[in-house]
Scaffold this motif. Structure first.
Motif, PDB file in Angstrom:
ATOM      1  N   GLN A 179       0.969  -1.001   0.004  1.00  0.00           N
ATOM      2  CA  GLN A 179       0.066  -0.098   0.261  1.00  0.00           C
ATOM      3  C   GLN A 179       0.843   1.209  -0.164  1.00  0.00           C
ATOM      4  O   GLN A 179       0.381   2.236  -0.973  1.00  0.00           O
ATOM      5  CB  GLN A 179      -0.956   0.183   1.248  1.00  0.00           C
ATOM      6  N   MET A 223       2.084   1.395  -3.574  1.00  0.00           N
ATOM      7  CA  MET A 223       1.343   1.907  -4.523  1.00  0.00           C
ATOM      8  C   MET A 223       0.686   3.153  -4.285  1.00  0.00           C
ATOM      9  O   MET A 223       0.353   4.189  -5.251  1.00  0.00           O
ATOM     10  CB  MET A 223      -0.143   1.010  -4.309  1.00  0.00           C
ATOM     11  N   GLY A 224       0.762   3.732  -3.078  1.00  0.00           N
ATOM     12  CA  GLY A 224       0.466   5.439  -2.705  1.00  0.00           C
ATOM     13  C   GLY A 224       1.517   6.370  -3.018  1.00  0.00           C
ATOM     14  O   GLY A 224       1.253   7.709  -2.789  1.00  0.00           O
ATOM     15  N   ALA A 245      -2.182  -5.188  -7.993  1.00  0.00           N
ATOM     16  CA  ALA A 245      -1.065  -4.278  -7.376  1.00  0.00           C
ATOM     17  C   ALA A 245       0.278  -4.841  -8.297  1.00  0.00           C
ATOM     18  O   ALA A 245       0.711  -5.795  -8.226  1.00  0.00           O
ATOM     19  CB  ALA A 245      -0.733  -4.508  -6.107  1.00  0.00           C
TER      20      ALA A 245
END
Length: 330
Positions: free
Chosen positions: A70, A73-74, A95
């Motif tokens: 996460q 991805m962020g 992802a």
């Protein structure tokens, strides 16, 4: 494939660092808290290897509430440390993470049981309670049980899965017959609790033929389309592998560097030195290059999950040698 040596790392670092006009920023997200499991990166930072490579590296520790995928991805990190089961599962779920290097060539995961439980082989697992880590760590275990034909929903013919926290309490408190441990960490926490090695039975995933690759370096696929990013990652991996080699040769000094970077103050020198020695066994001989056969074994294990496999199809584009090839490009 061209063999990568430390001399090659050094020359590649010198060449690319000289070409760099300024320190290129790199943020690394770890999969867990600051400890010797990640010593190579802290050593590379403290010994100036990243700086020599023209890099300004920030290392972000992980924890129970941090999901490296996460963060990646962020946009909170350029590269992350993750286990391959977790990364491949995340990729199948959308992802686009790609393995660019594999410092760990062996698995440190195992089940640790009290000898007094009477468990002497996996055939003794049915009817028992087994502690299992989740957050991606459950995948190798579930595949192992599937290979053994042991259900994980309890019952006389199956095992009761205890969702284990990242500690050894379930074994010490009699809540589980066996718990998940790493050779370099939780196993020694059990020993430190006063249980002797001859009072324990261990089942290493490596010995059971279901080991999966751990602690690889992953980036977002789209970033690999940028040659400048690939160059930056090549310098980062090369410097990191220098750090890993130095850490293996200087375990006490490496442990001290880890402690210097542990802002929680929760770690002890004795535990970190011991951890460093065990981790060195998992990185021994590694150049950072992903071994394709080890990758294929990992995939086969994850696909072999019976009715509930970790991944349902052969991954495509889940790894690349572009970065490690660039480390020795002339």
């Amino acid at each position: 494939m061209k063999k990568i040596t430390l001399a090659g790392f050094v020359s590649a670092l010198a060449l690319t660092a000289g070409m760099a006009q300024a320190q290129d920023a790199v943020t690394l997200q770890l999969k867990w808290v600051t400890q010797a499991q990640f010593a190579g990166y802290y050593v590379a930072l403290e010994n100036g290897y990243y700086e020599e490579a023209g890099l300004d590296v920030t290392i972000l520790p992980g924890g129970p509430d941090i999901a490296p995928v996460q963060v990646l991805m962020g946009g909170g990190a350029d590269v992350m440390v993750d286990g391959m089961p977790s990364a491949l599962a995340a990729r199948e779920q959308g992802a686009p993470v790609v393995n660019i290097a594999q410092p760990f060539t062996r698995s440190g995961m195992m089940l640790t049981c009290l000898a007094e439980s009477g468990i002497t082989s996996p055939e003794d697992f049915p009817g028992r309670t087994l502690g299992v880590w989740f957050f991606g760590n459950e995948y190798p275990f579930l595949s192992w049980m599937a290979h053994l034909g042991i259900p994980t929903e309890g019952g006389e013919d199956g095992v009761e899965v205890l969702r284990q926290g990242f500690n050894v309490d379930p074994l010490l408190q009699g809540q589980a017959d066996c718990i998940s441990t790493m050779t370099y960490n939780e196993y020694w926490q059990v020993i430190d609790a006063g249980i002797t090695e001859d009072q324990l039975i261990t089942f290493k995933y490596e010995d059971q033929g279901v080991a999966t690759l751990e602690d690889g370096l992953y980036v977002l696929e789209e970033n690999l389309e940028d040659p400048a990013f690939v160059d930056r990652m090549a310098r980062f991996v090369a410097a990191s592998m220098r750090g890993w080699e130095w850490a293996a040769e200087n375990p006490e000094e490496a442990a001290e560097i880890v402690l210097d970077n542990d802002q929680t103050g929760a770690q002890t020198l004795e535990h970190q030195v011991r951890m460093m020695g065990e981790v060195a066994l998992l990185t021994e001989g590694s150049t950072g290059v992903l071994d394709e056969e080890a990758y294929e074994r990992t995939v086969a294990t994850l696909l072999g999950g019976g009715s509930d496999p970790v991944i349902t199809a052969e991954p495509e584009g889940a790894w690349t040698h572009a970065v490690t090839d660039a480390m020795t490009a002339e």
